[in-house]
Design an enzyme around this catalytic site. Structure first.
Site, PDB file in Angstrom:
ATOM      1  N   ARG A   1      28.292  -9.824 -72.847  1.00  0.00           N
ATOM      2  CA  ARG A   1      27.872  -9.732 -71.448  1.00  0.00           C
ATOM      3  C   ARG A   1      26.581  -8.922 -71.294  1.00  0.00           C
ATOM      4  O   ARG A   1      25.701  -9.282 -70.497  1.00  0.00           O
ATOM      5  CB  ARG A   1      29.008  -9.117 -70.608  1.00  0.00           C
ATOM      6  CG  ARG A   1      28.688  -8.894 -69.136  1.00  0.00           C
ATOM      7  CD  ARG A   1      27.938 -10.044 -68.464  1.00  0.00           C
ATOM      8  NE  ARG A   1      28.547 -11.338 -68.705  1.00  0.00           N
ATOM      9  CZ  ARG A   1      27.916 -12.479 -68.529  1.00  0.00           C
ATOM     10  NH1 ARG A   1      26.638 -12.513 -68.164  1.00  0.00           N
ATOM     11  NH2 ARG A   1      28.538 -13.624 -68.758  1.00  0.00           N
TER      12      ARG A   1
ATOM     13  N   LYS B   1       7.697  -4.302 -56.252  1.00  0.00           N
ATOM     14  CA  LYS B   1       9.041  -4.569 -55.719  1.00  0.00           C
ATOM     15  C   LYS B   1       9.958  -4.957 -56.871  1.00  0.00           C
ATOM     16  O   LYS B   1      10.389  -6.103 -57.017  1.00  0.00           O
ATOM     17  CB  LYS B   1       8.970  -5.659 -54.655  1.00  0.00           C
ATOM     18  CG  LYS B   1       8.186  -5.218 -53.422  1.00  0.00           C
ATOM     19  CD  LYS B   1       8.042  -6.322 -52.402  1.00  0.00           C
ATOM     20  CE  LYS B   1       7.212  -5.870 -51.212  1.00  0.00           C
ATOM     21  NZ  LYS B   1       7.002  -6.944 -50.225  1.00  0.00           N
TER      22      LYS B   1
ATOM     23  N   LYS C   1      -3.352   1.250 -48.358  1.00  0.00           N
ATOM     24  CA  LYS C   1      -2.640   0.408 -47.388  1.00  0.00           C
ATOM     25  C   LYS C   1      -2.829   0.975 -45.974  1.00  0.00           C
ATOM     26  O   LYS C   1      -3.419   2.045 -45.792  1.00  0.00           O
ATOM     27  CB  LYS C   1      -1.167   0.317 -47.776  1.00  0.00           C
ATOM     28  CG  LYS C   1      -0.971  -0.333 -49.155  1.00  0.00           C
ATOM     29  CD  LYS C   1       0.492  -0.387 -49.541  1.00  0.00           C
ATOM     30  CE  LYS C   1       1.236  -1.472 -48.816  1.00  0.00           C
ATOM     31  NZ  LYS C   1       1.001  -2.820 -49.377  1.00  0.00           N
TER      32      LYS C   1
ATOM     33  N   GLU D   1      -6.059  -2.787 -48.414  1.00  0.00           N
ATOM     34  CA  GLU D   1      -5.366  -3.817 -47.644  1.00  0.00           C
ATOM     35  C   GLU D   1      -6.007  -3.938 -46.255  1.00  0.00           C
ATOM     36  O   GLU D   1      -6.274  -2.928 -45.596  1.00  0.00           O
ATOM     37  CB  GLU D   1      -3.898  -3.440 -47.508  1.00  0.00           C
ATOM     38  CG  GLU D   1      -3.077  -4.382 -46.640  1.00  0.00           C
ATOM     39  CD  GLU D   1      -1.684  -3.839 -46.395  1.00  0.00           C
ATOM     40  OE1 GLU D   1      -0.743  -4.379 -46.986  1.00  0.00           O
ATOM     41  OE2 GLU D   1      -1.535  -2.873 -45.612  1.00  0.00           O
TER      42      GLU D   1
ATOM     43  N   ASP E   1      -3.644  -9.375 -46.028  1.00  0.00           N
ATOM     44  CA  ASP E   1      -2.213  -9.334 -45.750  1.00  0.00           C
ATOM     45  C   ASP E   1      -1.820 -10.313 -44.653  1.00  0.00           C
ATOM     46  O   ASP E   1      -2.322 -10.245 -43.524  1.00  0.00           O
ATOM     47  CB  ASP E   1      -1.815  -7.914 -45.343  1.00  0.00           C
ATOM     48  CG  ASP E   1      -0.316  -7.749 -45.210  1.00  0.00           C
ATOM     49  OD1 ASP E   1       0.423  -8.277 -46.056  1.00  0.00           O
ATOM     50  OD2 ASP E   1       0.124  -7.100 -44.238  1.00  0.00           O
TER      51      ASP E   1
END
Length: 296
Positions: free
Chosen positions: A106, A141, A173, A209, A230
Site C-alpha cells: 500500500r 498549491k 501579489k 501579479e 490574473d
C-alpha cells in the site's frame, strides 16, 4: 518521452515521507496480518500493472520502500518515469519475502498512483498547449511536505516548475502591493518592482501579479522579469501581449487563474509564454495501478 531527473531534493523528500508512511502503518508492532498468516521463508513475485492510460511517475520510490523494509527484495523497473503507459502494461516487477511485499504494497502504491496522477494530468495540459509558445507550470498549491515530489511529477508529465518556495523567487501579489503602498506611502507597481530588485541577489527572478491592463502598463515600467496576468479573458490576454510587445518585449507573461483543460488551448494561443495551474498538484486524480500477484 520526458525522463525527469529524480534529484537529491526529491530523494530526500521521499525518504522523509516514507519514514512517516511506514511508521503510520507499522508503529511498533509491525504488520500483524502478514506475520500471522505468512511463513517468513515464503517468497513472492509481484507485477506492478497499469489499469488505465497515463504517465508513470514515482518508480524510484518503489525501490526506496522495499530498501527500507528488507534488503532481500529485488525491484526491477521495466520503464522510466515519464513514460506514456497503456492499460495492462507492467511497469515493474518485485521479488522477495512475501511478508515484506505485502507490508510495503500500500505504501508503494500510494506514492506511485498519486505522482502518476499528477504526471498524467500535467501531460494533458501540455498536449493541449502544443504548437504554442506557452509552457505549463505548477504553483505552490502542493500538499505540505510533498512539494519536491509533486513538482518532480509535474516534470515527469512534461511540465515546468515555477519557483519552489518563497525563498527562490520574488512574486509580488496584490496583498504585497497593498501592504507596501501603505508602509512606504508609494503607489506605483514599477516602484515596488524596483525596490524588490534592489533587495535580492542578482539572478533572482522578479515577478508581479496584475489584474488589469492599466496595472500591466505600470508594471512594465519596472520592468520585472515576468508579469502574472490574473484571471484575464482571452481577449484581454491578447491585448496584454500586444502591449508587452510594444513596451517591454523581453518581459514574459504568465496567465493564471481558473485554467482548465477546456480553456488552456485558447489561453496558450493568445501568445503568453507561461500558464500556471494549481490543479496540477491539488486536484490530480490518482492513476490506477495495482500489484498483480504471480506466486513465487
Amino acid at each position: 518521452m520526458n525522463v525527469p531527473v529524480f534529484d537529491d531534493l526529491a530523494r530526500a523528500n521521499a525518504r522523509q515521507l516514507l519514514e512517516m508512511a511506514l511508521r503510520e502503518d507499522l508503529d511498533d508492532a509491525g504488520d500483524l496480518t502478514s506475520r500471522a498468516l505468512i511463513d517468513e521463508q515464503q517468497r513472492g513475485h509481484v507485477s506492478v500493472v497499469v489499469r488505465e492510460p497515463g504517465i508513470v511517475a514515482g518508480l524510484p520510490i518503489v525501490d526506496m520502500v522495499f530498501e527500507q523494509l528488507d534488503s532481500q527484495v529485488e525491484v526491477r523497473r521495466l520503464v522510466e518515469d515519464g513514460t506514456a503507459v497503456e492499460a495492462g502494461m507492467t511497469v515493474a516487477e518485485i521479488r522477495g519475502p512475501l511478508r515484506t511485499l505485502l507490508t510495503g504494497e500500500r505504501t508503494a502504491l500510494n506514492f506511485l498512483t498519486h505522482l502518476s496522477g499528477i504526471a498524467t494530468l500535467t501531460s494533458r495540459y501540455v498536449a493541449a498547449a502544443t504548437g504554442t509558445a506557452a509552457k505549463i507550470l505548477d504553483t505552490r498549491k502542493t500538499l505540505p511536505g510533498w512539494r519536491h515530489l509533486q513538482k518532480y511529477a509535474v516534470r515527469a508529465g512534461g511540465g515546468t516548475n515555477h519557483r519552489i518556495g518563497l525563498y527562490d523567487g520574488v512574486l509580488i501579489k496584490d496583498n504585497h502591493l497593498a501592504g507596501w503602498a501603505v508602509s512606504q506611502q508609494a503607489q506605483t507597481i514599477a516602484a515596488a518592482i524596483q525596490t524588490a530588485r534592489a533587495s535580492v541577489k542578482p539572478g533572482i527572478s522578479i515577478e508581479v501579479e496584475v489584474d488589469t491592463l492599466e496595472q500591466l502598463q505600470d508594471a512594465l515600467d519596472g520592468p520585472p522579469d515576468i508579469v502574472l496576468l490574473d484571471n484575464m479573458s482571452c481577449d484581454t490576454l491578447r491585448r496584454a501581449v500586444e502591449l508587452r510587445n510594444q513596451r517591454q518585449p523581453s518581459v514574459q507573461l504568465e496567465a493564471s487563474g481558473g485554467v482548465t483543460l477546456a480553456t488552456v488551448a485558447q489561453i496558450a494561443a493568445t501568445g503568453v509564454e507561461r500558464i500556471s495551474i494549481g490543479a496540477l498538484t491539488h486536484s490530480a486524480i490518482a492513476l490506477d495501478l495495482a500489484f498483480d500477484w504471480s506466486g513465487q
